[in-house]
Design an enzyme around this catalytic site. Structure first.
Site, PDB file in Angstrom:
ATOM      1  N   ASP A 181       0.843  -1.203   0.000  1.00 39.52           N
ATOM      2  CA  ASP A 181       0.000   0.000   0.000  1.00 39.52           C
ATOM      3  C   ASP A 181       0.879   1.255   0.000  1.00 39.52           C
ATOM      4  O   ASP A 181       1.771   1.377   0.853  1.00 39.52           O
ATOM      5  CB  ASP A 181      -0.882  -0.044   1.256  1.00 39.52           C
ATOM      6  CG  ASP A 181      -1.896   1.077   1.291  1.00 39.52           C
ATOM      7  OD1 ASP A 181      -2.384   1.480   0.218  1.00 39.52           O
ATOM      8  OD2 ASP A 181      -2.216   1.551   2.407  1.00 39.52           O
ATOM      9  N   GLY A 232      -6.986   9.218   7.309  1.00 42.82           N
ATOM     10  CA  GLY A 232      -7.227   9.571   8.719  1.00 42.82           C
ATOM     11  C   GLY A 232      -8.684   9.958   8.939  1.00 42.82           C
ATOM     12  O   GLY A 232      -9.458  10.015   7.981  1.00 42.82           O
TER      13      GLY A 232
HETATM   14  P1  13P Z   1      -7.808   5.544   6.169  1.00 42.71           P
HETATM   15  O1  13P Z   1      -6.644   5.406   7.087  1.00 42.71           O
HETATM   16  O2  13P Z   1      -8.347   6.929   6.134  1.00 42.71           O
HETATM   17  O3  13P Z   1      -8.846   4.507   6.425  1.00 42.71           O
HETATM   18  O4  13P Z   1      -7.246   5.276   4.690  1.00 42.71           O
HETATM   19  C1  13P Z   1      -6.717   4.026   4.412  1.00 42.71           C
HETATM   20  C2  13P Z   1      -5.963   4.021   3.160  1.00 42.71           C
HETATM   21  O5  13P Z   1      -6.226   4.767   2.237  1.00 42.71           O
HETATM   22  C3  13P Z   1      -4.890   3.043   3.029  1.00 42.71           C
HETATM   23  O6  13P Z   1      -4.231   3.139   1.820  1.00 42.71           O
HETATM   24  O1  G3H Z   2      -2.853   5.118   3.633  1.00 36.94           O
HETATM   25  C1  G3H Z   2      -1.860   4.855   4.303  1.00 36.94           C
HETATM   26  C2  G3H Z   2      -1.947   3.987   5.445  1.00 36.94           C
HETATM   27  O2  G3H Z   2      -2.797   4.497   6.405  1.00 36.94           O
HETATM   28  C3  G3H Z   2      -0.571   3.625   5.928  1.00 36.94           C
HETATM   29  O3  G3H Z   2      -0.182   4.248   7.095  1.00 36.94           O
HETATM   30  O4  G3H Z   2       2.299   4.462   6.752  1.00 36.94           O
HETATM   31  O5  G3H Z   2       1.295   4.635   9.036  1.00 36.94           O
HETATM   32  O6  G3H Z   2       1.365   2.439   7.875  1.00 36.94           O
HETATM   33  P1  G3H Z   2       1.302   3.932   7.726  1.00 36.94           P
HETATM   34 ZN    ZN Z   3      -4.300   5.203   1.082  1.00 36.41          ZN
END
Ligand code: 13P
Ligand code: G3H
Ligand code: ZN
Length: 270
Positions: free
Chosen positions: A78, A165
């Protein structure tokens, strides 16, 4: 193992979305696996750059590769850096996202294209992003069109008012923009930052062609809140061995995350 591409095509056709849930440890890994098993639905299991550093990519892959062949979990990088995307493709991830959204479009196109070509050789699904997840970084539909055409990317994350967030104020999602992107882009659209969105916005986004929805914050909140509630009610005492058995509160946190993932998977259905 199931194919990310085929599953997302099916979701677009039948107008539902596949959930993407971020994990960071054994408990959250299990929570996502259990919810997928219980619903019999495919899910993306998101691992960020930070999670790769925290948990170790070989540990994550070890756990993932121990799942039965019937599993519908798709391990996914991700918001990957270029280096991590390359590494995950090489090490056997079935799906990666390269996040070049903060780069100039041409550089984003150049790097995404390279990764798509690496991914294609190994059957790895590649997600890209155009537009920055902030109110002034909304995805320009013509940029999205050029990006998809030039890179050959398998799915596209967009910015239509969604942000990572919890939201301070409920966002007004730009559905017209989503429709305009949909018209010129023929790959599944991904909605990041879905924690805290109202259910009707999620349903509308799916109706307009969003086929993958990313959730992280809501799961982290439930995990942390479960641990915090437990410890405030059961203060650890050296005289009581059970009171400092981490499996007690981590087990509760795991169930709480599993419940949330289960509910989101259901919400993303037609
Ligand atoms: P949120 O943390 O806002 O749920 O978003 C998740 C996200 O986009 C992970 O890639
Ligand atoms: O969208 C991103 C995720 O919320 C990843 O967050 O880099 O703190 O794992 P992180
Ligand atoms: Zn994201």
């Amino acid at each position: 193992m199931i194919s990310a591409g085929k599953e997302l095509k099916k979701a677009v056709k039948e107008r539902y979305a596949i959930g993407h849930f971020n994990i960071f440890n054994l408990e959250t890994f299990q929570a996502v696996v259990n919810a997928s098993n219980r619903t019999k639905m495919p899910v993306f299991m998101g691992t960020s750059n930070k999670t790769l550093d925290y948990a170790g990519v070989s540990n994550i892959l070890g756990l993932y590769n121990s799942l039965p062949k019937t599993s519908k979990v798709i391990l996914h990088l991700d918001h990957g850096s270029y280096e991590n995307a390359k590494k995950c493709i090489r090490l056997g991830y079935p799906s990666v996202m390269f996040d070049g959204s903060s780069m100039p479009l041409n550089k984003n196109i150049k790097l995404t294209k390279k990764l798509v070509s690496m991914g294609n050789k190994k059957g790895v699904f590649v997600e890209g992003e155009v537009g920055i997840l902030s109110a002034d970084g909304l995805t320009n539909p013509s940029d999205a069109k050029v990006f998809v055409e030039k890179t050959g990317v398998d799915s596209l994350a967009v910015s239509i008012g969604n942000q990572h967030g919890y939201y301070k104020y409920m966002p007004v999602l730009d559905f017209q923009r989503l429709m305009d992107i949909r018209k010129v882009v023929n790959v599944p659209i991904v909605l990041h930052g879905a924690s805290g969105l109202i259910e009707s916005d999620i349903k509308t986004a799916i109706m307009y062609g969003v086929a993958k929805i990313n959730i992280d914050t809501e799961l982290r909140w439930n995990f942390t809140n479960s641990v915090s509630s437990y410890l405030s009610e059961h203060a650890p005492s050296k005289l009581n061995k059970d009171s400092f058995d981490a499996r007690n509160y981590l087990g509760i946190a795991r169930s709480s995350v599993e419940g949330k993932v289960f509910d989101f998977i259901r919400l993303f259905q037609r």
